[in-house]
Scaffold this motif. Structure first.
Motif, PDB file in Angstrom:
ATOM      1  N   THR A 151      39.137  44.222  43.708  1.00 26.63           N
ATOM      2  CA  THR A 151      38.950  43.385  42.563  1.00 26.63           C
ATOM      3  C   THR A 151      40.216  42.490  42.235  1.00 26.63           C
ATOM      4  O   THR A 151      40.055  41.353  41.642  1.00 26.63           O
ATOM      5  CB  THR A 151      38.615  44.206  41.295  1.00 26.63           C
ATOM      6  N   SER A 152      41.558  43.203  42.461  1.00 25.72           N
ATOM      7  CA  SER A 152      42.687  42.272  42.397  1.00 25.72           C
ATOM      8  C   SER A 152      42.748  41.096  42.932  1.00 25.72           C
ATOM      9  O   SER A 152      43.007  40.036  42.643  1.00 25.72           O
ATOM     10  CB  SER A 152      43.744  43.003  42.904  1.00 25.72           C
ATOM     11  N   THR A 153      41.756  40.966  44.197  1.00 27.95           N
ATOM     12  CA  THR A 153      41.967  39.535  44.939  1.00 27.95           C
ATOM     13  C   THR A 153      40.910  38.805  44.217  1.00 27.95           C
ATOM     14  O   THR A 153      40.947  37.549  44.644  1.00 27.95           O
ATOM     15  CB  THR A 153      41.689  39.869  46.494  1.00 27.95           C
ATOM     16  N   PHE A 154      40.289  39.001  43.368  1.00 27.26           N
ATOM     17  CA  PHE A 154      39.227  37.977  42.787  1.00 27.26           C
ATOM     18  C   PHE A 154      40.037  37.552  41.358  1.00 27.26           C
ATOM     19  O   PHE A 154      39.361  36.431  40.868  1.00 27.26           O
ATOM     20  CB  PHE A 154      37.991  38.565  42.579  1.00 27.26           C
ATOM     21  N   MET A 193      49.141  43.259  41.396  1.00 25.76           N
ATOM     22  CA  MET A 193      48.777  42.269  42.448  1.00 25.76           C
ATOM     23  C   MET A 193      47.569  41.504  42.008  1.00 25.76           C
ATOM     24  O   MET A 193      46.675  42.350  41.984  1.00 25.76           O
ATOM     25  CB  MET A 193      49.069  42.801  43.592  1.00 25.76           C
ATOM     26  N   VAL A 194      47.649  40.208  42.139  1.00 25.78           N
ATOM     27  CA  VAL A 194      46.313  39.410  42.243  1.00 25.78           C
ATOM     28  C   VAL A 194      46.296  38.396  43.037  1.00 25.78           C
ATOM     29  O   VAL A 194      47.317  37.922  43.559  1.00 25.78           O
ATOM     30  CB  VAL A 194      46.361  38.880  40.484  1.00 25.78           C
ATOM     31  N   GLY A 195      44.954  37.881  43.313  1.00 21.71           N
ATOM     32  CA  GLY A 195      45.056  36.502  44.160  1.00 21.71           C
ATOM     33  C   GLY A 195      44.302  36.787  45.420  1.00 21.71           C
ATOM     34  O   GLY A 195      44.130  37.945  45.862  1.00 21.71           O
ATOM     35  N   ALA A 196      43.829  35.803  45.704  1.00 22.11           N
ATOM     36  CA  ALA A 196      43.061  35.825  47.154  1.00 22.11           C
ATOM     37  C   ALA A 196      43.896  35.253  48.450  1.00 22.11           C
ATOM     38  O   ALA A 196      43.005  35.065  49.407  1.00 22.11           O
ATOM     39  CB  ALA A 196      41.757  34.903  46.797  1.00 22.11           C
ATOM     40  N   SER A 197      45.267  35.046  48.089  1.00 22.50           N
ATOM     41  CA  SER A 197      45.903  34.609  49.154  1.00 22.50           C
ATOM     42  C   SER A 197      45.722  35.278  50.462  1.00 22.50           C
ATOM     43  O   SER A 197      45.557  34.700  51.715  1.00 22.50           O
ATOM     44  CB  SER A 197      47.290  34.275  48.957  1.00 22.50           C
TER      45      SER A 197
END
Length: 187
Positions: free
Chosen positions: A65-68, A131-135
């Motif tokens: 979920t952090s990546t979204f 940590m966040v992001g879809a990188s």
């Protein structure tokens, strides 16, 4: 191989070529970011490295979920632009289901790599930053693109550019943003 009974260029053919999975992933990223960005509990579904892998074992979904979720609309726009440009071709090559499964796996794997880097190499104050992001997931998609389609030329602003140069440019941008992120004090 030609399919009999169908004309090329029809609406069903165009729909079949539409990168549905890529567009769906982009829509999920946009919705998650827009819906949670102003919420004071924005980071509740983000993975925080200092929580530790064992402590978060009951919520391994937070690694995905952090990546979204994204830390701002520019961050979101850049990730989704590159996901669309490169993900569309990868989705067609892999197939929709395999592409979605690969993307989710890349989300999970990149989160684990991020945690390892933070816990293994950075000072303790970085361990509490969500940590966040879809990188990382986008990097996985671009990695497949670079291996499979490295020879392609992409039209960008009316100029044809080798796809591999865009991949390298994105990589340099990510490294630069990562280094700048080390000096942020607002999180």
């Amino acid at each position: 191989m030609a399919v009999t009974g169908k004309r090329s260029g029809t609406v069903p053919d165009a729909l079949q070529r539409l990168p549905v999975a890529t567009l769906g992933i982009i829509a999920l990223n946009v919705a998650a970011t827009v819906l949670t960005y102003r919420d004071p509990l924005f980071y509740r579904d983000c993975y925080v490295p200092s929580y530790g892998l064992i402590a978060r074992a009951l919520r391994p979904g937070s690694l995905i979920t952090s990546t979204f979720l994204h830390d701002g609309y520019v961050h979101l726009a850049l990730n989704m632009l590159f996901l669309y440009v490169f993900g569309s071709a990868v989705e067609r090559a892999m197939g929709r289901l395999e592409y979605v499964l690969f993307y989710l796996g890349a989300c999970f794997a990149s989160s684990l790599v991020h945690v390892g880097i933070v816990l293994g190499t950075l000072p303790p104050e970085f361990e509490v930053r969500p940590m966040v992001g879809a990188s990382g997931a986008v990097a996985g998609v671009m990695g497949i693109y670079a291996v499979r389609f490295h020879h392609r030329m992409l039209r960008f602003a009316g100029v044809e550019i080798p796809a591999i140069l865009l991949v390298m440019g994105w990589l340099m941008l990510q490294v630069g943003l990562g280094v700048l992120g080390l000096y942020r004090d607002d999180v």
